[in-house]
Enzyme design. Structure first.
Site, PDB file in Angstrom:
ATOM      1  N   ASP A   1       0.807  -1.223   0.000  1.00  0.00           N
ATOM      2  CA  ASP A   1       0.000   0.000   0.000  1.00  0.00           C
ATOM      3  C   ASP A   1       0.837   1.268   0.000  1.00  0.00           C
ATOM      4  O   ASP A   1       0.275   2.379  -0.027  1.00  0.00           O
ATOM      5  CB  ASP A   1      -0.959  -0.007   1.193  1.00  0.00           C
ATOM      6  CG  ASP A   1      -2.088  -0.996   0.996  1.00  0.00           C
ATOM      7  OD1 ASP A   1      -2.553  -1.118  -0.150  1.00  0.00           O
ATOM      8  OD2 ASP A   1      -2.494  -1.640   1.967  1.00  0.00           O
TER       9      ASP A   1
ATOM     10  N   ASP B   1      -5.939  -5.119  -5.440  1.00  0.00           N
ATOM     11  CA  ASP B   1      -5.736  -3.748  -4.975  1.00  0.00           C
ATOM     12  C   ASP B   1      -4.369  -3.189  -5.386  1.00  0.00           C
ATOM     13  O   ASP B   1      -4.212  -1.978  -5.603  1.00  0.00           O
ATOM     14  CB  ASP B   1      -5.844  -3.665  -3.453  1.00  0.00           C
ATOM     15  CG  ASP B   1      -6.872  -4.619  -2.857  1.00  0.00           C
ATOM     16  OD1 ASP B   1      -7.137  -5.662  -3.478  1.00  0.00           O
ATOM     17  OD2 ASP B   1      -7.388  -4.349  -1.778  1.00  0.00           O
TER      18      ASP B   1
HETATM   19  N1  GLY Z   1      -7.188  -2.252  -0.312  1.00  0.00           N
HETATM   20  C1  GLY Z   1      -8.060  -2.782   0.669  1.00  0.00           C
HETATM   21  C2  GLY Z   1      -9.464  -2.686   0.304  1.00  0.00           C
HETATM   22  O1  GLY Z   1      -9.823  -2.402  -0.830  1.00  0.00           O
HETATM   23  O2  GLY Z   1     -10.277  -2.904   1.166  1.00  0.00           O
END
Ligand code: GLY
Length: 396
Positions: free
Chosen positions: A109, A176
Site C-alpha cells: 500500500d 488492490d
Molecule cells: N485495499 C483494501 C481494500 O480495498 O479494502
C-alpha cells in the site's frame, strides 16, 4: 510546480458530454464545501471509516487508508488555489516520514499512501522533501518485487496484520496492488531507472494472467509458491467466495489497468480495462451502485459498495479518454450512470451532520464493516467527478 491550480470550471468537458456537466459540477462544488467545513473538525487526523452518526473513526499512524483524505485536499487545492487546503494537506507530511521509519508499516500500500500525499505535494508545490520521501517509498515497494513470479508481494506476515500467518501472506498478490504501480511508474519517470518500470510491468502482466479469469471476472487474491514463483490458486480475502467476483477488486483492476495503459501506451492493458469494465457492466445489470460482491446470494438486497462504484467510475472515465469517440461515448455513459447512482442514493454532501461525502461503502463485509463512509470512496468520487468534467491531471 508541475500541476497548476485550475478553476472548478476550467477543464473542458469532452465534446461528447454535456448532459451531466451541471450536476457533476454542482456535486464537485459541494465536495469542496464539505472539505472546507469539516477542516476544523478533522484537523490533521486522517479518516479511516465512518461511524454510525456519519462522523469518522481515524487512522492509526500506518493505516493503508492514511492518504485518501490528503488526496482530496490536494485535489481541492488544485481546483480552488485556496491556501487553507495547501496547509491542511502539507501538515500531514510527518505521517509519511514516519511510515518510512517503521519496517512493519511498509507493504504494497506504499503506492496508495505516497501517490496521494508526497507525489501530490511534489507535483503541486515543487518542494523537494516530499519527492525524496516518495522515491524512498518507491524503493521500498520495489523491494517487494519477486522476479521469479514477476509480482509484488502484497502483505506482511506481521502483527500489524492481526492473525495473518506467514503461509497466508507469503507469495500472495491482490487486485488492490494495481493501484500501487503508479508510484513505481512515477519513480521511473523521475529517475530513469528501468527497474521501477519493469517491476510495474511485471506485476501488471502477472495480475492480468492470474487475477483476471477467462470470463473477465476476477479473483481478489492469487497465491504463488513463494520459493519458486509457481502459480498455485486464486482465493478471496474480502469477497464472498474464492470463485466469486468482489466488486471493489474488479474496480481496482479496471482503474489500475486503465492507468497502466495511460502510462505505458499498452493496448494489452487498455483491452484488459475494457473487458473488466464490460464484465462489471454486465454483472451490474440495472443496478446503479454495485453490490459488495457480484455473486452474493440475493444481491439486490445485499450491502452496496459505493467505493466500488466511485473507483470504477473514475477508471472508466480514464478508459474512455483512451478510446475512439464512439467507444468513449459508451464508457462515459456507463460511468455517468455510476455517478448518478452515487448522487441519487449515497450523496452526503448536503447533509450537515456528515463529515464525509458518500454513504453505503463496504469495507469488509465478512468482518462486519459495511454500510459506512469510506475515505477511499470519497477520494475516487472526487476523482471521478473531475475526470467526467475533463480534468486530466492527477497524482497518478
Ligand atoms: N485495499 C483494501 C481494500 O480495498 O479494502
Amino acid at each position: 510546480m508541475k500541476i497548476e491550480t485550475s478553476s472548478y470550471f476550467a477543464a473542458s468537458a469532452p465534446a461528447a458530454v454535456t448532459s451531466h456537466v451541471d450536476r457533476h459540477q454542482a456535486a464537485l462544488v459541494r465536495c469542496i464545501g464539505k472539505l472546507q467545513t469539516t477542516m476544523p473538525i478533522i484537523g490533521i487526523r486522517n479518516p479511516k471509516i465512518g461511524l454510525d452518526d456519519n462522523g469518522w473513526a481515524y487512522c492509526g499512524p500506518y493505516d493503508w487508508v492514511v492518504s485518501f483524505h490528503a488526496g482530496q485536499l490536494w485535489l481541492a487545492l488544485q481546483l480552488t488555489g485556496d491556501p487553507t487546503f495547501l496547509h491542511a494537506a502539507r501538515a500531514r507530511r510527518s505521517v509519511f516520514r514516519n511510515i518510512l521509519a517503521h519496517r512493519r508499516a511498509q507493504d504494497h500500500d506504499l503506492g496508495f499512501q505516497y501517490s496521494l500525499s508526497c507525489v501530490a505535494e511534489w507535483l503541486m508545490t515543487g518542494e523537494k522533501e516530499p519527492r525524496a520521501l516518495a522515491l524512498d517509498a518507491a524503493n521500498l515497494l520495489l523491494g517487494r518485487y519477486r522476479p521469479e513470479g514477476r509480482y509484488l508481494q502484497a502483505w506482511n506476515a506481521l502483527p500489524t496484520h492481526g492473525s495473518m500467518r506467514a503461509d497466508f501472506a507469503n507469495g500472495r498478490i491482490i487486485a488492490d496492488t494495481m493501484q500501487n504501480l503508479a508510484l513505481l511508474y512515477w519513480a521511473y519517470g523521475e529517475t530513469g531507472r528501468s527497474d521501477f518500470r519493469d517491476a510495474a510491468d511485471g506485476h501488471a502482466d502477472t495480475s492480468l494472467k492470474h487475477l483476471v479469469r477467462a470470463d473477465d471476472t476476477s479473483f481478489h487474491t492469487f497465491l504463488f509458491d513463494p520459493g519458486n514463483g509457481r502459480p498455485l490458486r486464486g482465493e478471496t480475502h474480502q469477497g464472498f467466495a474464492d470463485d466469486s467476483c468482489w466488486s471493489r477488486g474488479q474496480a481496482w483492476l479496471i482503474h489500475g489497468f486503465a492507468q497502466c495503459a495511460r502510462v505505458t501506451g499498452s493496448e494489452t492493458y487498455l483491452d484488459a480495462a475494457r473487458k473488466l469494465a464490460a464484465k462489471a457492466q454486465q454483472l451490474m445489470g440495472t443496478e446503479v451502485v454495485p453490490a459488495w460482491d457480484y455473486n452474493v446470494p440475493d444481491s439486490q438486497n445485499a450491502p452496496r459498495d459505493s467505493s466500488a462504484g466511485a473507483i470504477m467510475a473514475a477508471g472508466i472515465y480514464m478508459l474512455a479518454d483512451q478510446c475512439s469517440f464512439d467507444e468513449a461515448q459508451h464508457w462515459r455513459g456507463f460511468a455517468d450512470r455510476l455517478i448518478a447512482g452515487l448522487l441519487d442514493t449515497c450523496d452526503l454532501t448536503s447533509d450537515p451532520a456528515a463529515l464525509g461525502l458518500l454513504a453505503h461503502g463496504a469495507a469488509h463485509v465478512g468482518s462486519g464493516f459495511s454500510d459506512t463512509m469510506l475515505p477511499y470512496g470519497d477520494y475516487y468520487f472526487m476523482e471521478a467527478l473531475m475526470r467526467s468534467l475533463g480534468h486530466t491531471q492527477f497524482f497518478w
